[in-house]
Structure formats: structure tokens, C-alpha cells
Design a protein around this motif. Structure first.
Motif, PDB file in Angstrom:
ATOM      1  N   LYS A 149      18.418 -46.280  11.104  1.00  0.00           N
ATOM      2  CA  LYS A 149      19.319 -47.322  11.606  1.00  0.00           C
ATOM      3  C   LYS A 149      19.197 -48.616  10.834  1.00  0.00           C
ATOM      4  CE  LYS A 149      16.029 -48.783  15.179  1.00  0.00           C
ATOM      5  NZ  LYS A 149      15.807 -48.965  16.638  1.00  0.00           N
ATOM      6  N   ASP A 150      18.050 -48.807  10.160  1.00  0.00           N
ATOM      7  CA  ASP A 150      17.866 -49.994   9.324  1.00  0.00           C
ATOM      8  C   ASP A 150      18.213 -49.708   7.876  1.00  0.00           C
ATOM      9  OD1 ASP A 150      16.903 -51.536  11.478  1.00  0.00           O
ATOM     10  OD2 ASP A 150      14.913 -50.633  11.260  1.00  0.00           O
ATOM     11  N   ARG A 151      18.861 -48.570   7.638  1.00  0.00           N
ATOM     12  CA  ARG A 151      19.301 -48.153   6.301  1.00  0.00           C
ATOM     13  C   ARG A 151      18.126 -47.968   5.352  1.00  0.00           C
ATOM     14  NH1 ARG A 151      24.552 -48.357   5.407  1.00  0.00           N
ATOM     15  NH2 ARG A 151      24.313 -48.624   3.163  1.00  0.00           N
ATOM     16  N   SER A 285      14.482 -49.910   1.099  1.00  0.00           N
ATOM     17  CA  SER A 285      15.900 -50.196   1.284  1.00  0.00           C
ATOM     18  C   SER A 285      16.651 -50.181  -0.033  1.00  0.00           C
ATOM     19  CB  SER A 285      16.081 -51.551   1.973  1.00  0.00           C
ATOM     20  OG  SER A 285      15.483 -52.582   1.206  1.00  0.00           O
ATOM     21  N   ALA A 286      15.918 -50.147  -1.176  1.00  0.00           N
ATOM     22  CA  ALA A 286      16.587 -50.102  -2.472  1.00  0.00           C
ATOM     23  C   ALA A 286      17.234 -48.752  -2.725  1.00  0.00           C
ATOM     24  CB  ALA A 286      15.590 -50.404  -3.601  1.00  0.00           C
ATOM     25  N   ILE A 287      16.813 -47.721  -1.995  1.00  0.00           N
ATOM     26  CA  ILE A 287      17.369 -46.393  -2.204  1.00  0.00           C
ATOM     27  C   ILE A 287      18.728 -46.308  -1.514  1.00  0.00           C
ATOM     28  CG2 ILE A 287      16.993 -43.938  -1.905  1.00  0.00           C
ATOM     29  CD1 ILE A 287      15.018 -45.271  -3.750  1.00  0.00           C
ATOM     30  N   PRO A 288      19.794 -46.055  -2.265  1.00  0.00           N
ATOM     31  CA  PRO A 288      21.131 -46.047  -1.664  1.00  0.00           C
ATOM     32  C   PRO A 288      21.381 -44.791  -0.851  1.00  0.00           C
ATOM     33  CG  PRO A 288      21.261 -45.350  -3.943  1.00  0.00           C
ATOM     34  CD  PRO A 288      19.821 -45.720  -3.684  1.00  0.00           C
ATOM     35  N   GLN A 289      22.430 -44.839  -0.035  1.00  0.00           N
ATOM     36  CA  GLN A 289      22.844 -43.642   0.669  1.00  0.00           C
ATOM     37  C   GLN A 289      23.464 -42.679  -0.323  1.00  0.00           C
ATOM     38  OE1 GLN A 289      24.708 -43.633   4.432  1.00  0.00           O
ATOM     39  NE2 GLN A 289      24.380 -45.796   4.777  1.00  0.00           N
TER      40      GLN A 289
END
Length: 586
Positions: A149-151, A285-289
Motif C-alpha cells: 500500500k506504500d508502493r 520505493s525506487a523499484i517501479p511497478q
């Protein structure tokens, strides 16, 4: 023959296939008792029938199951069913780094790669410290979960605990060999020489190069040519393909050195040097979806690949490359080159003890140290660059913490410390300083000798918070152990006393003192349980020299069996002075 959805196997229920390869098939399965889905790898019957492979499979799977690290894919169970070996691991819904890289053909961003490399380096060092090499670090074995949820994503190193069969030289030739593993393999691994953690470091550096450029280190579809270049051709500079990353050239050059002695001391030192050179810090968080999720490709395994197998380090092997010519002309004999995997050799030392997977486990957070010179002199006594490994099991709001000193020359005596509790994002949620630890009267490491252990039971985590990792900072002085004349307390006849129905289980035994009494002693027991390793302690007051005193550690009645006693240590606590100035007191 592949199993169909709904079929039962070893108690599991097949949900759907995830992939297949040279060794067998992988399925998404429903656990027979828990509301959980696992990944189940079922090995082919002919592979399972190999007696040497079976022995190594059991040994390595058991070692891997004891690895408890947030960046290592958990091995839940292994066994044999219907004459087929199987191993069950956690199932990760996400994407592997090889798939993610396809969305970045020119290379991923530095932040993304640093995040991955740092997580995997931490996992590898943890495994190396416990005598287990991976030997197959590559993008396809690095899994990234779907963003929460926090990406943020979790990063896992997969494929620990899978031994490969010894290949028949007549059945594995250059024509059916994929570049797979050899694209990242260290020269000493390809030559069948002694291996240690620096072989995995080389593979991690080769993986970093691939992630940053989108191109393998030695880009060639002929595995023989790739092997030849690993052995004799200097690694291409990163800046040749990405001039903007020239500051990273020196770090990758060291990590990819042909001679292991010229590489960094361990994988985290490599990762820290890479981060320093990049002038940035990795974040999950640097890893993209990703545009898609893991499906069958996540667990795919190329048809038989050459690997050098081991369960501990260092390992001595016979040469792995045999053919019609010597290494000097290996690139010229692709048609006649064969690969043979040698049987595991003996090792000098057993792996270190480690906590098992538990309700919540965490692993060491080494004290940061400058990491630019792999050949730097060891830290002097008192230098906090010395490392202590920290592992723990969280049960509710209670933490059972184990400290291990991997240094072979220095130790700690009556050393104060600070202990930070971190959540999954790396943020500190509590800092237990050396003024006293909530939930425990202990605020000092009484003694932590070389290759020794110390532990705390029932430290308090913030109510309702899950601790992902611990960070230990030693504020006391490191001592050259050859100068320390510490009175020794010895434990004998230690055993777990089962739950009597009202007080819970505990550990009993006898403790004695060799000299310097009367002195107080602290007994620390490490007990493996279904939820992880728990720590149980007790004090023995005014112990006389030669006295065999019975002890009983406090019960751990919040935990149910089965129980296995890992180890028990005892240290003298009531000593005036440190090092050679020891004088007894009670």
C-alpha cells in the motif's frame, strides 16, 4: 508427468503450474493445514534416484531452511513423496529482476539497482556467515513482490536449498547448455577451484552490470566464449555503455576481479562502495511497478546447467571443465566441450548457528564501515567498524535477540551498546540505548569472545509493531582476545525440560567456574522452536571454583514444542576491570 490442478501431492493440493525446467516442475499449492499458498518444486524421478544428489539435496535444503532473513526466500519444508524429492518455499506474487529488466532495455536507474544489490548483498553475507553459498546469483533468481500500500516492494534471493545432480558428461554438452548461470559465474567457480563468498560477490557484480546496462557482462550466445572471457578477458568498463556511470567503474572493476583476493571482503562492502560511488542511497520505493506479475517464468529453470555445488565454504573441487583441449584454447573447442560437476568436498568448519524461521525473524545489521579499499588493514581494537551479527525472533511484543561475534581476533567484555529497532521500510521505531533496555535488566554485553554468542530474552518491541531488523551499535571497547585473561564458566549436562503443564519448558544443566571465584555467572540458552530461536537466561550468584551448580533458565511458556537445544553459553559477570586487569568480585 505434470500434476493437474486439484491433485494431491505430499499433503499439498496443486492449484496451478508455475513452470518447469531441467530438474522438474514447480506448482502453486495450497498448504494442507495453514491458510497459505506455497511454491512446490517437484524433482524428476531420475534426479531423485541419484543417491549422491539425494544426500546433498537433504543437507542443503536443511541448511537453507535455517536461513531466516528478510531478503531470502523462505524454505518451508522438503521431503520425498511417490519416489520424488520435493521442496516447498514461500510463494511471491511479483516479478523477477530479469523480467523487470526487459522493461528497461537500456538499463535500470542507479537507485533501482542499488536497492536490489544492497538487499541481495545483505542476504548473501548472512548466508555466507552460516556456511552456505548460493552459486547461482543472477537476475532470474532475484524476486520482487508486488508493491504494498506504500508502493514498496520486498526483494528476495531465491533458489537456496536446491542441489543439482552431478551431470553425466555424455549428456550435457555445449549444444544444450544455456548461458544462464555461466553469464554471471566467477572464474574460480568455472575452474572448479576453492569457493567462498567472493564467488557470489562476483556474480552479484556481474548482475549489477547487467541491470545497469541492459546487457550481460560478456554478451555472447555461445557459453564457451562467455566462459573463456570470464577466465581471461578484463571486465568491460560500465562507462563504455553508460558514460554517465563512470564513477562506478572502479567499484565494479574490484567486484569483478579475476582473483578473489582482489575483490571486496564481502558482498555488503561491495554494495556500500557502490552506493558511496553513486552518491545516493538505495530505497525500496525506487523499484517501479511492473507491467505484469510473476507467472511461470518466475520459477523457470534452464535445462541442465553447469553448477559447482557446495553446502559450506571453502570447498575444494576437481576441475569442472573437461574437453579436448586445455583452458587456453577452450573457446576453440565448443563442439567437444563437456561440463562435469564434482561431488562436494570436505570443509574445515561447520556453519555457524542461526535462528530458524519464526513468527517474525530478523537478521544482522552490521555497523557501517568505510568500504572503498578491499585490502584495508583490519580495524584496531575499539574501532566500531568491527561487526556483530544480530538475529532475533519476535513473539507478540517480545524480542529474543542473539548476538554473534564473527571476528576471530577480538571480543567484547562488559561492553555497553545501543540497539535500534527498524520497521520494514528501514525507519527506526525504537532505540534501546545503553541506559537500560525496556523489558530486561540487562544493558551490557558481559562477554562476547571471538566466534562467540550472547543473547537477551524478552526485550520489548513497541506495542503492536512488527520489527523487521535490528541495528546494533557497540559503544564499548573491542579487545585483542590474546590479551584477555577472562575467568571461564563452563556448562555441562544441558537439556530442555518439557512443559509440565503449568510453568512452561525451561533449560537445565550444571555450570562451573575454572578460576577466580567466587563470581557471578550468566547462563544464556538458545532453543530452536516452531516459531524461531528463543533465548532463555538465568544468573548464578557467587559461584565457587570447581563447584558444579545446577541451573534452570526461565521458562518460555508462550512458545509450544517441539524444542531443540541449539547451544548454551555461560559468562562471568562480576569482574572488576577489563582485559588483563581482571580481578574477581561477588
Amino acid at each position: 508427468m505434470p500434476l493437474s490442478p486439484g491433485t494431491g501431492f505430499a499433503g499439498y493440493t496443486i492449484v496451478r503450474p508455475l513452470g518447469s525446467g531441467g530438474m522438474g516442475h514447480v506448482y502453486l499449492v495450497q498448504h494442507p493445514r495453514l491458510p497459505r499458498q506455497d511454491a512446490l518444486k517437484v524433482l524428476r524421478t531420475d534426479v531423485s534416484d541419484d543417491g549422491e544428489f539425494r544426500e546433498r539435496f537433504i543437507q542443503e535444503a536443511d541448511l537453507a531452511s535455517a536461513l531466516s532473513h528478510p531478503n531470502i526466500l523462505t524454505v518451508h519444508d522438503r521431503g520425498e513423496y511417490d519416489e520424488q524429492l520435493w521442496i516447498a518455499t514461500a510463494y511471491i506474487d511479483g516479478i523477477d529482476a530479469a523480467q523487470l529488466m526487459r522493461e528497461h532495455p537500456a538499463g535500470m536507474s542507479v537507485d533501482q539497482v542499488l536497492t536490489i544489490v544492497t538487499a541481495i548483498a545483505n542476504a548473501l553475507d548472512y548466508a555466507h556467515d552460516r556456511g552456505l553459498l548460493h552459486r547461482d546469483v543472477k537476475p532470474a533468481n532475484i524476486l520482487l513482490s508486488q508493491p504494498d500500500k506504500d508502493r514498496q516492494r520486498r526483494i528476495y534471493l531465491a533458489d537456496f536449498g536446491i542441489a543439482r545432480p552431478i551431470a553425466d558428461a555424455s549428456g550435457l554438452t555445449a549444444t544444450n547448455l544455456t548461458v544462464g548461470t555461466v553469464a554471471y559465474a566467477a572464474p574460480e567457480q568455472l575452474m572448479g577451484e576453492d569457493l567462498d563468498g567472493r564467488a557470489d560477490q562476483y556474480a552479484l557484480a556481474a548482475t549489477a552490470h547487467h541491470l545497469l546496462t541492459g546487457t550481460p557482462l560478456y554478451d555472447n550466445t555461445n557459453p564457451v566464449a562467455v566462459i573463456s572471457r570470464h577466465l581471461s578477458t578484463p571486465a568491460p568498463a560500465l562507462s563504455e555503455r553508460r558514460p554517465d556511470l563512470a564513477p562506478l567503474d572502479g567499484v565494479l572493476h574490484t567486484g569483478l576481479a579475476k582473483d578473489p583476493a582482489e575483490r571486496f571482503a564481502n558482498c555488503m562492502t561491495f554494495a556500500q562502495a557502490l552506493t558511496t560511488a553513486a552518491g545516493t542511497s538505495p530505497t525500496r520505493s525506487a523499484i517501479p511497478q511492473a507491467a505484469h506479475t510473476i507467472a511461470a517464468e518466475k520459477y523457470r529453470e534452464p535445462a541442465a546447467q553447469p553448477l559447482v555445488e557446495s553446502t559450506q565454504r571453502p570447498i575444494r573441487r576437481r576441475p569442472v571443465i573437461v574437453g579436448a583441449a586445455a583452458v587456453a584454447v577452450v573457446a576453440l573447442v565448443a563442439a567437444s566441450l563437456y561440463f562435469v560437476l564434482a561431488r562436494s568436498g570436505s570443509t574445515d568448519q561447520p556453519p555457524s548457528a542461526s535462528s530458524t524461521a519464526g513468527a517474525v525473524n530478523g537478521t544482522r545489521k552490521p555497523v557501517p564501515a568505510p568500504a572503498v579499499d578491499p585490502n584495508a588493514e583490519p580495524a584496531a581494537p575499539g574501532n566500531t567498524a568491527r561487526q556483530v551479527e544480530v538475529s532475533f525472533t519476535q513473539i507478540g511484543d517480545s524480542l529474543n535477540v542473539r548476538l554473534h561475534n564473527p571476528n576471530l581476533d577480538v571480543g567484547l567484555v562488559r561492553s555497553p551498546f545501543e540497539l535500534a529497532l527498524l520497521d520494514d521500510s528501514g525507519a527506526i521505531i525504537a532505540n534501546l540505548g545503553d541506559q537500560g533496555l525496556p523489558g530486561s535488566p540487562v544493558s551490557t554485553i558481559y562477554q562476547l569472545p571471538p566466534n562467540g554468542d550472547f543473547g537477551f530474552s524478552s526485550l520489548d518491541a513497541p506495542k503492536g509493531r512488527t520489527v523487521a531488523s535490528l541495528e546494533l551499535t557497540i559503544t564499548g571497547q573491542w579487545l585483542e582476545w590474546s590479551d584477555v585473561d577472562a575467568p571461564q564458566a563452563t556448562v555441562t549436562d544441558a537439556a530442555v525440560v518439557d512443559d509440565a503443564g503449568y510453568s512452561g519448558p525451561s533449560v537445565t544443566g550444571r555450570v562451573s567456574l575454572d578460576a577466580g571465584g567466587p563470581l557471578n555467572a550468566l547462563v544464556v540458552a538458545f532453543v530452536k522452536t516452531a516459531v524461531g530461536t528463543v533465548v532463555s537466561t538465568t544468573f548464578s550468584d557467587c559461584l565457587q571454583v570447581g563447584q558444579q551448580r545446577v541451573f534452570e533458565t526461565k521458562s518460555f511458556d508462550d512458545v509450544r514444542g517441539p524444542y531443540e537445544l541449539e547451544s548454551v553459553v555461560a559468562y562471568v559477570t562480576s569482574v572488576n576491570g577489563i582485559g588483563p586487569a581482571y580481578t574477581p568480585s561477588c
